[in-house]
Scaffold this motif. Sequence first.
Motif, PDB file in Angstrom:
ATOM      1  N   GLY A 218      32.932  34.700  38.681  1.00 27.38           N
ATOM      2  CA  GLY A 218      33.064  35.961  39.392  1.00 27.38           C
ATOM      3  C   GLY A 218      34.507  36.272  39.690  1.00 27.38           C
ATOM      4  N   ILE A 219      35.165  35.402  40.425  1.00 25.84           N
ATOM      5  CA  ILE A 219      36.533  35.638  40.877  1.00 25.84           C
ATOM      6  C   ILE A 219      37.506  35.743  39.710  1.00 25.84           C
ATOM      7  N   ASP A 220      37.274  34.971  38.642  1.00 26.74           N
ATOM      8  CA  ASP A 220      38.224  34.910  37.521  1.00 26.74           C
ATOM      9  C   ASP A 220      37.792  35.718  36.306  1.00 26.74           C
ATOM     10  N   ILE A 221      36.690  36.454  36.406  1.00 21.23           N
ATOM     11  CA  ILE A 221      36.109  37.077  35.221  1.00 21.23           C
ATOM     12  C   ILE A 221      37.016  38.143  34.612  1.00 21.23           C
ATOM     13  N   HIS A 222      37.910  38.723  35.425  1.00 20.98           N
ATOM     14  CA  HIS A 222      38.750  39.825  34.961  1.00 20.98           C
ATOM     15  C   HIS A 222      40.120  39.363  34.464  1.00 20.98           C
TER      16      HIS A 222
END
Length: 486
Positions: A218-222
């Motif tokens: 979630g936090i690193d998906i972008h």
Amino acid sequence: MNAHLDQLEPRPVWRHFRTLCNTPRPSGHEAALVATLEQWAERLGLAHDRDDYGNLRVRKPASPGHESAPGVILQGHLDMVAQANAEHPHDFTLDPIDTWVADGWLRAHGTTLGADNGLGVAAALAILEDQSLIHGPLEALFTLEEETSMGGALALAEGWLDGRVLLNLDSEDRGQVYIGCAGGADVLVEAQLPSAAAAKGERSARLSLTGLSGGHSGIDIHKGLGNANRLLVRVLRALQGSGVRLCDYHGGTLRNALPREAFATLVLPADELAGAIQCVEALEAELRRELAGVDDQLILTLAALDEPPGEALTLQASHLLVAALHAAPCGVERMSTQLPGVVETSNNLGVVNLAAGRFMLCSLVRSLRDTATHDMADRLAALFELIGARTRVENAYPGWTPQPDSALLARFCRLHRQRLGSDPEIKVIHAGLECGILGGKYPHLEMISFGPLIRGAHSPDERVELASVTEFWDLLRALVEDLAQH
């Protein structure tokens, strides 16, 4: 083990974190830690109980004269993500986490650290035993299996908690406070695919993709990090002209971690092997160029195996499976139009397995909109129905709707300015905090989430900044005391 943690400040927090590091606690194996915490509560004379699922609650009466203050719930999850580097054998059900300090950060040797959410739990325990703290009625809620299914929060008993304010201690950025989060769901795909024995003149080979950083889905998906499943499937797609058939495939280990490694055994005509190896070498250089600056350690290899080839998917089944995986959504699907810079909807191709013709995919869909979560899950189901697979959705949980006018938020911001000289950033996170689930069961709760600075969560690169733990602890103590003056 980890005796050096006792020398770090704030000592009460690190002493409890040492207990968490020394007590194995991967998701589904929290029983030993629960028993340890119950014994600790008994020694301090603190009331404790569990609900039917096994979630643990520890209570402490208000300081004299503050009985009418709003009850405060300190909330965190006991389990940790179990990820280790391939060259670092580690049994997360038996072995303690081996920590070390460098350049102001705490890390673990070859494994996840468990700062997510061990430091939130440690801080809650330190608050409960702090005899100098002025506080209202306190409850600490420690949930189970957050990292694998949100099982503890989803099964939490209604009408059990007494508090009116909930402080979720599971955020990972200093100088920020979270007031909303994405919901999500696991999408599980299964199929038994047709296979056939190797034909005369076919050779077997091993395809490997390693060296990626991994991270939080979630936090690193972008961030543009590599997803080993997405990349290896791309390689398999490029090799289909060589008559490749899949024998087995293993990629990723957790649906909420970006896959760092993926491996496939395949068969192909012997006269195509040299060309396939050259193709893979070219693809390695291509992928390295594409990931430069974000994932620089990628290693992609194709090597012939000496043993004779065994059963493999039929050519058509192999082609259809690779095509479906190649077409599956992976990564950021949509950015929020209401919250600039925040991911609205994403999907992580987390775990892919193929053995003896049996295919399995576990994918984690997240979205700030529950309707978008449902739509993405349905799209995955529609796609894999085309190859005859069965799909089911499990462990769905709602998002947490922001309340920017919350009195609790205003109180936190005032304290942040007073103690740190700056306003906190008010954020919505593209990750699955338990607040949305808890708010659905206890709609009267005011909630915020904050924590120390953690990077690399859900990967062996997980680390926490020591100075941020001191800030986090000071803010938590100040907020608990301030709420007692309500």
